[in-house]
Design a protein around this motif. Structure first.
Motif, short mmCIF file in Angstrom:
data_model
loop_
_atom_site.label_atom_id
_atom_site.label_comp_id
_atom_site.label_asym_id
_atom_site.label_seq_id
_atom_site.Cartn_x
_atom_site.Cartn_y
_atom_site.Cartn_z
N LYS A 3 -19.55 0.17 6.25
CA LYS A 3 -18.13 0.42 6.45
C LYS A 3 -17.41 -0.11 5.21
CE LYS A 3 -14.12 -0.19 9.12
NZ LYS A 3 -13.19 -0.87 9.80
N VAL A 4 -16.67 0.77 4.54
CA VAL A 4 -16.02 0.42 3.29
C VAL A 4 -14.52 0.65 3.43
CG1 VAL A 4 -15.88 0.90 0.81
CG2 VAL A 4 -18.08 1.09 1.99
N VAL A 5 -13.74 -0.40 3.10
CA VAL A 5 -12.28 -0.32 3.08
C VAL A 5 -11.84 -0.78 1.69
CG1 VAL A 5 -10.12 -1.15 4.06
CG2 VAL A 5 -12.12 -0.82 5.54
N VAL A 6 -11.01 0.03 1.04
CA VAL A 6 -10.52 -0.32 -0.29
C VAL A 6 -9.02 -0.53 -0.23
CG1 VAL A 6 -10.41 0.36 -2.71
CG2 VAL A 6 -12.31 1.15 -1.30
N TYR A 7 -8.59 -1.72 -0.58
CA TYR A 7 -7.16 -2.03 -0.68
C TYR A 7 -6.76 -1.77 -2.13
CZ TYR A 7 -7.72 -4.42 3.79
OH TYR A 7 -7.98 -4.72 5.11
N VAL A 8 -5.80 -0.89 -2.31
CA VAL A 8 -5.34 -0.51 -3.65
C VAL A 8 -3.83 -0.66 -3.73
CG1 VAL A 8 -7.24 1.13 -3.99
CG2 VAL A 8 -5.07 1.94 -3.07
N SER A 9 -3.34 -0.60 -4.96
CA SER A 9 -1.89 -0.57 -5.19
C SER A 9 -1.58 0.51 -6.21
CB SER A 9 -1.38 -1.94 -5.66
OG SER A 9 -2.06 -2.36 -6.81
N GLU A 10 -0.33 0.92 -6.25
CA GLU A 10 0.11 1.96 -7.18
C GLU A 10 0.02 1.47 -8.62
OE1 GLU A 10 1.43 5.18 -6.21
OE2 GLU A 10 0.49 4.53 -4.35
N VAL A 11 -0.18 2.40 -9.53
CA VAL A 11 -0.18 2.12 -10.98
C VAL A 11 -1.11 0.95 -11.29
CG1 VAL A 11 1.27 1.88 -13.01
CG2 VAL A 11 2.26 2.85 -10.95
N ASN A 12 -2.35 1.08 -10.87
CA ASN A 12 -3.32 0.02 -11.05
C ASN A 12 -4.64 0.65 -11.50
OD1 ASN A 12 -5.51 -1.79 -10.33
ND2 ASN A 12 -4.02 -2.99 -9.19
N GLU A 13 -4.96 0.53 -12.77
CA GLU A 13 -6.15 1.17 -13.34
C GLU A 13 -7.44 0.70 -12.68
OE1 GLU A 13 -8.00 4.04 -15.39
OE2 GLU A 13 -5.84 3.74 -15.36
N PRO A 14 -7.62 -0.61 -12.42
CA PRO A 14 -8.85 -1.02 -11.73
C PRO A 14 -9.00 -0.38 -10.35
CG PRO A 14 -7.83 -2.91 -12.78
CD PRO A 14 -6.85 -1.77 -12.88
N SER A 15 -7.90 -0.18 -9.63
CA SER A 15 -7.97 0.49 -8.33
C SER A 15 -8.49 1.91 -8.50
CB SER A 15 -6.59 0.52 -7.66
OG SER A 15 -6.18 -0.76 -7.25
N LYS A 16 -7.99 2.61 -9.52
CA LYS A 16 -8.44 3.98 -9.79
C LYS A 16 -9.94 4.01 -10.08
CE LYS A 16 -4.00 5.47 -11.63
NZ LYS A 16 -3.26 5.86 -12.83
N LYS A 17 -10.43 3.01 -10.83
CA LYS A 17 -11.85 2.97 -11.19
C LYS A 17 -12.73 2.73 -9.97
CE LYS A 17 -11.38 1.62 -16.00
NZ LYS A 17 -11.74 0.65 -17.03
N VAL A 18 -12.28 1.89 -9.04
CA VAL A 18 -13.05 1.66 -7.82
C VAL A 18 -13.16 2.97 -7.03
CG1 VAL A 18 -13.07 0.51 -5.57
CG2 VAL A 18 -12.58 -0.81 -7.63
#
Length: 91
Positions: A3-18
């Motif tokens: 089970k995978v949950v990804v917490y991201v934020s806007e305008v965040n390059e590391p989030s895009k890479k994940v």
């Protein structure tokens, strides 16, 4: 399957890479955008985490975009790239 949950934020390059890494390996995940939904932000902070991306895999958290650590935690790489850091300490 994990089970995978990804917490991201806007305008965040590391989030895009994940997200790209998960998509490349065809991993099913739930994405929670803490910028758009403050409930997700509170949920993340209740875990003691105050930055994104944060990837929760079966209850364990990987902070940031740590490619090798993510691959190992997801089971797409069966070698821990961190064990070699400790080789010289057992002498």
């Amino acid at each position: 399957m994990s089970k995978v949950v990804v917490y991201v934020s806007e305008v965040n390059e590391p989030s895009k890479k994940v997200i790209e890494l998960l998509d490349d390996y065809k991993i099913t995940y739930e994405m929670k955008n803490v910028t758009k939904n403050k409930t997700y932000l509170q949920e993340l902070q209740s875990k003691g985490i105050y930055g994104t991306p944060a990837t929760e895999i079966d209850g364990d958290i990987v902070l940031g975009f740590q490619k090798n650590k993510l691959k190992y935690a997801l089971g797409v790489d069966d070698v821990s790239h961190y064990s070699s850091l400790f080789d010289g300490f057992n002498s």
